[in-house]
Structures are given as structure tokens and as C-alpha cells.
Design an enzyme around this catalytic site. Structure first.
Site, PDB file in Angstrom:
ATOM      1  N   ASP A 149       0.863  -1.182   0.000  1.00 56.90           N
ATOM      2  CA  ASP A 149       0.000   0.000   0.000  1.00 56.90           C
ATOM      3  C   ASP A 149       0.896   1.227   0.000  1.00 56.90           C
ATOM      4  O   ASP A 149       1.532   1.531   1.018  1.00 56.90           O
ATOM      5  CB  ASP A 149      -0.908   0.010   1.242  1.00 56.90           C
ATOM      6  CG  ASP A 149      -1.994  -1.067   1.201  1.00 56.90           C
ATOM      7  OD1 ASP A 149      -1.767  -2.112   0.558  1.00 56.90           O
ATOM      8  OD2 ASP A 149      -3.047  -0.863   1.832  1.00 56.90           O
ATOM      9  N   LYS A 212      -6.871   3.267  -3.495  1.00 48.59           N
ATOM     10  CA  LYS A 212      -7.297   3.262  -2.096  1.00 48.59           C
ATOM     11  C   LYS A 212      -7.568   4.695  -1.654  1.00 48.59           C
ATOM     12  O   LYS A 212      -6.825   5.614  -2.011  1.00 48.59           O
ATOM     13  CB  LYS A 212      -6.207   2.611  -1.244  1.00 48.59           C
ATOM     14  CG  LYS A 212      -6.439   2.604   0.252  1.00 48.59           C
ATOM     15  CD  LYS A 212      -5.284   1.885   0.951  1.00 48.59           C
ATOM     16  CE  LYS A 212      -5.333   2.039   2.454  1.00 48.59           C
ATOM     17  NZ  LYS A 212      -4.202   1.362   3.132  1.00 48.59           N
ATOM     18  N   LYS A 248     -10.130   0.162  -2.641  1.00 47.73           N
ATOM     19  CA  LYS A 248     -10.089  -0.068  -1.200  1.00 47.73           C
ATOM     20  C   LYS A 248     -10.569   1.183  -0.486  1.00 47.73           C
ATOM     21  O   LYS A 248      -9.999   2.262  -0.654  1.00 47.73           O
ATOM     22  CB  LYS A 248      -8.679  -0.440  -0.737  1.00 47.73           C
ATOM     23  CG  LYS A 248      -8.574  -0.672   0.783  1.00 47.73           C
ATOM     24  CD  LYS A 248      -7.188  -1.161   1.166  1.00 47.73           C
ATOM     25  CE  LYS A 248      -7.020  -1.251   2.672  1.00 47.73           C
ATOM     26  NZ  LYS A 248      -5.673  -1.758   3.056  1.00 47.73           N
TER      27      LYS A 248
END
Length: 312
Positions: A149, A212, A248
Site C-alpha cells: 500500500d 485506495k 479499497k
């Protein structure tokens, strides 16, 4: 959008022309649609299925300076068996930790299907050199991370230096090897829905496997309208390229009710092909307990105490 995508990233000028040529977001319309979808009523059988689906989409997360190997091992045990008294509860999708704790998570999860995600690239600010970001990623992958991430350089993005952001994402993607890359936009700092759409497309053009919302370290984090804009972006990107990118939603998602609202949003915006842990995740630390409480309520007719499940 007539520019061939292969040519879009050739220069900052071509990137700017492409990103600013994307259709503008109707802010009022996005807010209203997200609000309307959030009122959908979910019946008992569908709710039970939705709760299990949401559990399987959770990235169980601990990102504190006081994290220890013991805390990570305990979290990993919960990720595999969220409710030890009920073996029918599915495992979560992944655990998310700092890079230096990846090896502990990998050891604890060996032999299970739960993935290990690591926040890299100078999380949460993203303010470091590309060399440091690549090294951070390389070390996390070497330790066994299945997913990375990363955070984009919001300063560069807001200054219009899209080529720098693109190059950093592409370089981190290359360093990931077989690991999947989730690109954190930190939407709370992007100011407008148009910027969220542009950042989404920029990340996907550079090779993101997921986009995300947030680090969870600033407010606002995930919000339904922002996730709506991102879902529209991955839907449109798939229509143009044939490559499916995940989304996400992370930060501020604490209740089963909130989680189910996001599942409705996914289904109604991108479609049911995205209703899988492969393409939709919920990043959270406290959400899982509420999902378990609601699941038990459906099964037994009564709530367990808030402290019945392990505290995170």
C-alpha cells in the site's frame, strides 16, 4: 478522451491534457446518489450474506508506532479465525502492517489464505525520495509481503506535476514484483471530486492494481461520494482497457451498517464483478468486531457484549 493511452504518460503536458480532459464530476449529483444508495434496505438473508462478504473483504489493520510483534501475531490469529467460537465465520482478506513487521505477519499466517499487506513509501506522508520509497517497497516484498500500500506525493499532484507522481507509482509497481500494488490517494487532501477522479486515473495508468482512499491518518478519510467517484473511474478504465482495478475504502469505517452501504455502492456503480476481495477491500481496525456482533445477532437474536470479541 481520444488520446491513445500508450501516449498519455509521455510528458507532463500530455498527462495534464488527458487528466483535465476527463469529464467533470457533478458534486451535488455524486453526493445525492451516494446518499440515496445508502438508504437501501437489506433483508435478513441478504444481510447475512453481506456481513460474511464484508468480513472477507476486510484488511485488518494496525498502523501505530507502538505496534509490537506480539500484537501483530494476535491480530493475525484473529484474521484467520475472527470468532474462535464459530468456525463458520470466514477469514479476512489480509492484514496490513508496517514494513518492519511483515516477517512476523508472514510467519503467523503461513499456511493460510490471508494476505500480508505492508504500507511502504514513507507512509503516511509520502514525503521522501524515490530511492527511499523503492527501497522500502523492496524490503517489504523481500520479507514476504503479498501486497504493498503506497501513498502518492500529494504535493506533487496538487502542484500539477503529474509526471512525477506517475513515475513514482510505476517505479514502486516495478519493485513490487509479483506483489499487488494499492495506491493510496489520500482523498481528504485532494480537495475536489475532480481531483479524486484525476488521481484515480493517474494511478491506474501507472499500473495500480488497487486504488485506495486514505491512510486513515487524516480526516476526512473514506466517504461514500468519494468511493463512488473512484468506482466510476475503475468501471470506465475497465471499459476502455479491459483491465480490472480494485478499490479499497479505508479510514473511518467502523460499523457493519457502513460496510454494507459500501457493498451496495460497489454493486450499483461498478457491478457485482467487483464484489469480491480481489477487487474490493475495507481497510479498518475496529470494523471487524461490529461485523461479528451483527452476525451473532442475526444467528442468535441477541447481541454479544462489545468486549466479547478481542479488542484491536
Amino acid at each position: 478522451m481520444t488520446t491513445p493511452l500508450a501516449e498519455v504518460a509521455g510528458s507532463n503536458a500530455t498527462l495534464r491534457a488527458f487528466l483535465h480532459g476527463l469529464p467533470g464530476v457533478d458534486r451535488v449529483g455524486a453526493d445525492q446518489r451516494a446518499a440515496i444508495l445508502g438508504t437501501r434496505s437489506i433483508k435478513t438473508t441478504a444481510k447475512a450474506q453481506a456481513l460474511d462478504a464484508a468480513i472477507q473483504m476486510v484488511d485488518l489493520t494496525t498502523l501505530e508506532g507502538a505496534d509490537t510483534p506480539g500484537k501483530v501475531r494476535a491480530m493475525c490469529a484473529k484474521a484467520v479465525h475472527p470468532d474462535p467460537d464459530d468456525p463458520t465465520v470466514p477469514s479476512v482478506a489480509a492484514v496490513c502492517v508496517y514494513p518492519d513487521l511483515v516477517a512476523d505477519a508472514v510467519a503467523a499466517l503461513r499456511g493460510t489464505a490471508v494476505k500480508v499487506a505492508a504500507v511502504a513509501t514513507a507512509f503516511p506522508s509520502g514525503r521522501s525520495s524515490l530511492e527511499v520509497k523503492v527501497a522500502d517497497t523492496t524490503l517489504a516484498v523481500a520479507a514476504g509481503a503479498d501486497e504493498i500500500d503506497m501513498v502518492i506525493d500529494r504535493g506533487a499532484f496538487l502542484a500539477g506535476d503529474y509526471r512525477k507522481v506517475y513515475e513514482e507509482i510505476a517505479a514502486v509497481k516495478a519493485a513490487c514484483g509479483a506483489a499487488h500494488l494499492k495506491v493510496i490517494l489520500e482523498t481528504g487532501e485532494l480537495a475536489t471530486y475532480d481531483n479524486v477522479r484525476r488521481a484515480s486515473w493517474l494511478a491506474m495508468l501507472a499500473g495500480a492494481d488497487f486504488i485506495k482512499t486514505s491512510t486513515g491518518k487524516i480526516s476526512p478519510a473514506a466517504t461514500p461520494p468519494v468511493v463512488l467517484v473512484m468506482l466510476e473511474a475503475v468501471r470506465d478504465f475497465f471499459a476502455r482497457t479491459g483491465r480490472r482495478v480494485g478499490v479499497k475504502a479505508a479510514g473511518g469505517i467502523r460499523t457493519a451498517k457502513d460496510a454494507i452501504k459500501y457493498l451496495v455502492l460497489v454493486n450499483e456503480t461498478a457491478g457485482e464483478d467487483w464484489l469480491t476481495p480481489e477487487y474490493f477491500r475495507l481497510g479498518a481496525s475496529s470494523l471487524l468486531n461490529d461485523l461479528l456482533m451483527q452476525r451473532r445477532k442475526l444467528a442468535t437474536g441477541r447481541y454479544g457484549g462489545a468486549d466479547y470479541f478481542t479488542l484491536d
